[in-house]
Each structure stands twice: as structure tokens, then as C-alpha cells.
Scaffold this motif. Structure first.
Motif, short mmCIF file in Angstrom:
data_model
loop_
_atom_site.label_atom_id
_atom_site.label_comp_id
_atom_site.label_asym_id
_atom_site.label_seq_id
_atom_site.Cartn_x
_atom_site.Cartn_y
_atom_site.Cartn_z
N PHE A 184 0.83 -1.21 0.00
CA PHE A 184 0.00 0.00 0.00
C PHE A 184 0.86 1.26 0.00
O PHE A 184 0.58 2.23 -0.72
N LEU A 185 1.91 1.27 0.81
CA LEU A 185 2.80 2.44 0.85
C LEU A 185 3.49 2.64 -0.49
O LEU A 185 3.56 3.77 -1.01
N ASP A 186 4.03 1.57 -1.07
CA ASP A 186 4.71 1.68 -2.37
C ASP A 186 3.75 2.19 -3.44
O ASP A 186 4.12 3.02 -4.29
N TYR A 187 2.52 1.70 -3.41
CA TYR A 187 1.51 2.13 -4.37
C TYR A 187 1.22 3.62 -4.23
O TYR A 187 1.13 4.35 -5.23
N ASN A 188 1.10 4.10 -3.01
CA ASN A 188 0.82 5.52 -2.78
C ASN A 188 2.01 6.40 -3.15
O ASN A 188 1.85 7.48 -3.74
N GLU A 195 5.91 9.76 1.94
CA GLU A 195 5.69 8.90 3.09
C GLU A 195 6.16 9.55 4.39
O GLU A 195 7.21 10.19 4.44
N TYR A 196 5.37 9.37 5.43
CA TYR A 196 5.71 9.81 6.78
C TYR A 196 5.52 8.65 7.74
O TYR A 196 4.71 7.74 7.49
N THR A 257 1.26 10.29 2.82
CA THR A 257 0.78 8.95 3.15
C THR A 257 1.53 8.43 4.36
O THR A 257 2.68 8.83 4.60
N ALA A 258 0.90 7.58 5.14
CA ALA A 258 1.54 7.02 6.33
C ALA A 258 0.88 5.71 6.72
O ALA A 258 -0.33 5.53 6.55
N ILE A 288 -4.00 8.16 3.15
CA ILE A 288 -3.56 9.23 2.25
C ILE A 288 -4.27 10.52 2.64
O ILE A 288 -5.46 10.51 2.98
N VAL A 289 -3.53 11.62 2.62
CA VAL A 289 -4.06 12.93 2.98
C VAL A 289 -3.60 13.94 1.94
O VAL A 289 -2.45 13.89 1.48
#
Length: 423
Positions: A184-188, A195-196, A257-258, A288-289
Motif C-alpha cells: 500500500f505504501l509503495d503504491y501511494n 511517506e511519513y 501517506t503514512a 492518504i491525505v
């Protein structure tokens, strides 16, 4: 928090919009207008008195210069009396402003014109569906039985360690959690999100800024010794990175994203609909924000909806997208889309993501602004979405992909998980 000038511009429209959200305290609008009138009257009286103080103070200097000491002393007494009145007015004004803010935060955000009317989840509008519902064998198991069969999640030991609603993931279950989070992180990140890894506890100002306080105080885990709150979602710390900040317009949108664990008391939750992974007190989620220009926030909302939809497609899960009606929307949201995936063993839809535009509601509370081309500070719009919450995704992956002796995993997870199946 709603802006008082927005309320005053069209009180009737504000009441109509609150009715769409089925807000029961519409009379609060009139109370807020009355408090604002009182604030304005006090402000005018204070400014008038201050003008008198300034005028008489100037006169004192002129009288002293002319040697008119008696007249100067009389003028000083008048100024002293004005200052006493000014002090009392300042106290009263501060109290009125505090009460006004206290009442303002009780009002939910106004729904967008795009929000359909309705009171319950049954009134939500299905926008579209995707994916194919699987046909399971007669002996298919729900996920709470599958996790025991493959020994991947231990609810009993989690309850021993902490309590009900705190599962212990182990072996392939823990690995699946890690695989999903990383994917999910890689996708975002590939879609332009930074990333945070934020704190998992926030202070009162942060919880207030995104609207968890005072609306959801009872749902948050609170540590009174430090006045900290465990986060219900990483939306809270991510948005508050920019609390009390002014962003350059050319730097919008800000995309974040986090991953974080999420903590929710879920008081009163019980029964078969919350069994297993369906509802937990602690769970993992990738969020995601976006902080967006007001003129582009709904364009960004549609972009975020498409982003989450493609993620679900890649997981090969049947899904549907709902536009929430006014009565089913969150307190702070102006427009929300919910994503649900189909649980084949439970034969029902499970919510896995909400994507929302809060317009200026959170930004007004958290004082997040941008400087426009004319050099004027303006409130921006905030948006957030789950991308994705893990528990119900895991439940549906297990149930929908169960085979006789293993659980097949979607191709996109093979490299992350290190295998094509749970066995």
C-alpha cells in the motif's frame, strides 16, 4: 469548524444544509448568531471607549502644556474611568468570544450540494461496482475459522495480553500484514504521495484540529497524565503537520501517506457483525491525505477515489463505491465516498475505506492556510482516505480466495509476501 462569516451570509441555507445531515440542534445556529451580535456590540463599545481614551489622553497633554493643571487632572480622572470600563469590557469580550468558539465547534461541517438526502446507510447511493464475486464451495469457512485453521491470528492470546479486540498476528498472518502495508505504501508513493511515519499519540490541539475533539472524545483512548490521545487514524498527525502554517500556493497540493496502528474504543460494539476482524480496538491502516487549493479540492477528491479503486482492482477483490447520504456522513465531512468489499463467506459487504473532502472545516480549526496570488492568506481544503485499512481486506482475502488446502493470494502480493499462497 464553520466560519462565522459563512453562517451569516445565508443563515437559511446553513440550516437547510444541517438538516440534510440530520443535525438535531439547528437552533444552535440562532444562538451562534446572537453570540456573534453580542461580540460585535462589545467590540464596537470597546473601540468607542478606546477612541475616547485616546482623545482625552491627547487633550491632557495639551492642557499640561498650557499650564491648566486642574483641567488636566479632571481629564485624567475621566481617562482612568474609561480604562476601568475598558478593562471590564475586555473581560466580557473574551468570555463572549470563548463561548462563541465553544458553540461553533458543536456544528458539523455543511454537506456539499452533491450529497444525496437520506438518514441511514440504506439511503447511500451505489456509484459503481467492480470485480466478480467468487463462488465458494459448500464447506467454505468464514475468516474467523480460517485464521484458526492456518494458525495465523490468535484472538485468545491477544485478549490475554490486552483484552478483546486486540488480535495477535503470528507467522504467515504477521507476514501478510507486513506485505500489505508495504504494498500500500509503495503504491501511494508511486502516485506522488510523500511517506511519513508520524507519532501514534497526539496532543489535544491536534485532536481538536482535525475534529476528533470534542465530537469523538468517547471513542479515543486517552492518557490523562500526559493529556495525550492514541490516534484513531494517521489522518490526525498527518494533517497537523501543517497546523498553524502558511503554505505557498505553488506547493499545492500537498500529498502525504503514512502507515500507523489505529486505536478506537468502539464502545458498545458486539454481536456477529463485529466478529473476528470485522471490528477491532487496534488495527493497521495506510492513509492518504491531501491539502488542496479550494478551487481544485473536488478534482483531487475524484483523483483519490480513482486511486483507491485501482488499488482494490489490483487486489482482485469485488468492490463497490457508495456516495454517503447526509445522515450517514461523518461530523467533519462535506462529501464522503465509502468503499466496500464483498465477503463471500459472510455474504455481505464490508467497508474498507472512506475518502472524504472536508473543504475548509479542518483547516479553519487547525489554521492551515495558503498565500494566494494577491498575497492574502486563505484557508485551504483538506482531504483524506484509507488506502487501505487492513482487517477487513484480510478477512475478504482469506474468505474469497480459500481453496481446499490453502488460501491463494492475488498476484500483486506474491513478491511482497514471498509466496503465492497461505498454507
Amino acid at each position: 469548524m464553520l466560519q462565522i462569516n459563512i453562517i451569516r451570509q445565508d443563515v437559511a441555507r446553513v440550516k437547510e444544509k444541517l438538516a440534510v445531515k440530520n443535525f438535531s440542534g439547528v437552533e444552535l445556529v440562532d444562538q451562534i448568531i446572537a453570540l456573534d451580535d453580542a461580540r460585535k456590540a462589545l467590540q464596537f463599545e470597546l473601540e468607542t471607549l478606546q477612541s475616547q481614551v485616546n482623545s482625552h489622553s491627547k487633550t491632557i497633554g495639551q492642557l499640561i502644556a498650557k499650564g491648566q493643571k486642574e483641567e488636566a487632572e479632571n481629564a485624567k480622572k475621566i481617562v482612568a474611568n474609561y480604562k476601568l470600563q475598558t478593562g471590564a469590557l475586555n473581560v466580557k469580550l473574551a468570555e463572549t468570544e470563548k463561548l462563541l468558539q465553544y458553540e461553533l465547534v458543536k456544528l458539523p461541517n455543511l454537506p456539499s450540494d452533491k450529497v444525496p438526502p437520506g438518514k441511514t446507510p440504506e439511503d447511500n447511493v451505489v456509484m459503481r461496482e467492480g470485480g466478480a464475486k467468487p463462488h465458494l464451495p459448500e464447506q467454505a469457512l468464514p475468516h474467523w475459522d480460517l485464521i484458526k485453521k492456518y494458525d495465523i491470528i490468535d484472538f485468545e492470546t491477544g485478549a490475554k495480553i490486552t483484552g478483546s479486540g486486540f488480535p495477535l498476528y503470528k507467522g504467515q498472518g504477521a507476514r501478510l500484514q507486513r506485505a500489505l502495508v508495504q504494498y500500500f505504501l509503495d503504491y501511494n508513493i508511486a502516485a506522488g504521495y510523500t511517506e511519513y511515519l508520524p507519532p501514534f499519540m497526539v496532543n489535544e490541539a491536534s485532536a481538536y484540529g482535525t475534529g476528533q475533539l470534542p465530537d469523538k472524545e468517547g471513542q479515543m483512548y486517552y492518557m490523562p497524565a500526559d493529556n495525550f490521545y492514541m490516534i484513531p487514524t494517521s489522518e490526525v498527525p498527518l494533517t497537523n503537520i501543517y497546523r498553524d502554517e502558511i503554505i505557498k500556493e505553488e506547493n499545492l497540493p500537498v500529498k502525504m501517506t503514512a502507515y500507523s496502528p489505529c486505536f478506537r474504543r468502539e464502545a458498545g460494539s458486539f454481536g456477529k457483525d463485529v466478529r473476528g476482524l470485522n471490528r477491532l480496538h487496534q488495527f493497521e491502516k495506510v492513509e492518504i491525505v491531501q491539502l488542496a487549493h479550494p478551487g481544485k479540492s473536488y478534482e483531487m477528491l475524484e483523483e483519490m477515489v480513482a486511486h483507491v479503486e485501482k488499488l482494490l482492482v489490483s487486489l482482485e477483490l469485488p468492490y463497490r463505491i457508495l456516495k454517503l447520504c447526509g445522515g450517514d456522513m461523518g461530523f467533519t465531512s462535506a462529501l464522503t465516498y465509502d468503499f466496500e468489499v464483498y465477503s463471500a463467506a459472510q455474504e455481505r459487504w464490508l467497508e474498507v475505506s472512506s475518502v472524504s473532502n472536508f473543504e475548509a472545516y479542518q483547516a479553519n480549526r487547525a489554521k492551515i492556510r495558503f498565500k494566494d496570488q494577491n498575497g492574502k492568506n486563505q484557508l485551504l481544503h483538506t482531504l483524506n482516505g484509507s488506502s487501505l485499512a487492513l482487517p477487513r481486506i484480510v478477512a475478504c482475502l482469506l474468505e474469497n480466495n480459500q481453496q481446499q488446502n490453502h488460501i491463494a493470494l492475488p498476484e500483486v502480493l506474491h513478491a511482497y509476501f514471498g509466496s503465492d499462497k497461505i498454507a
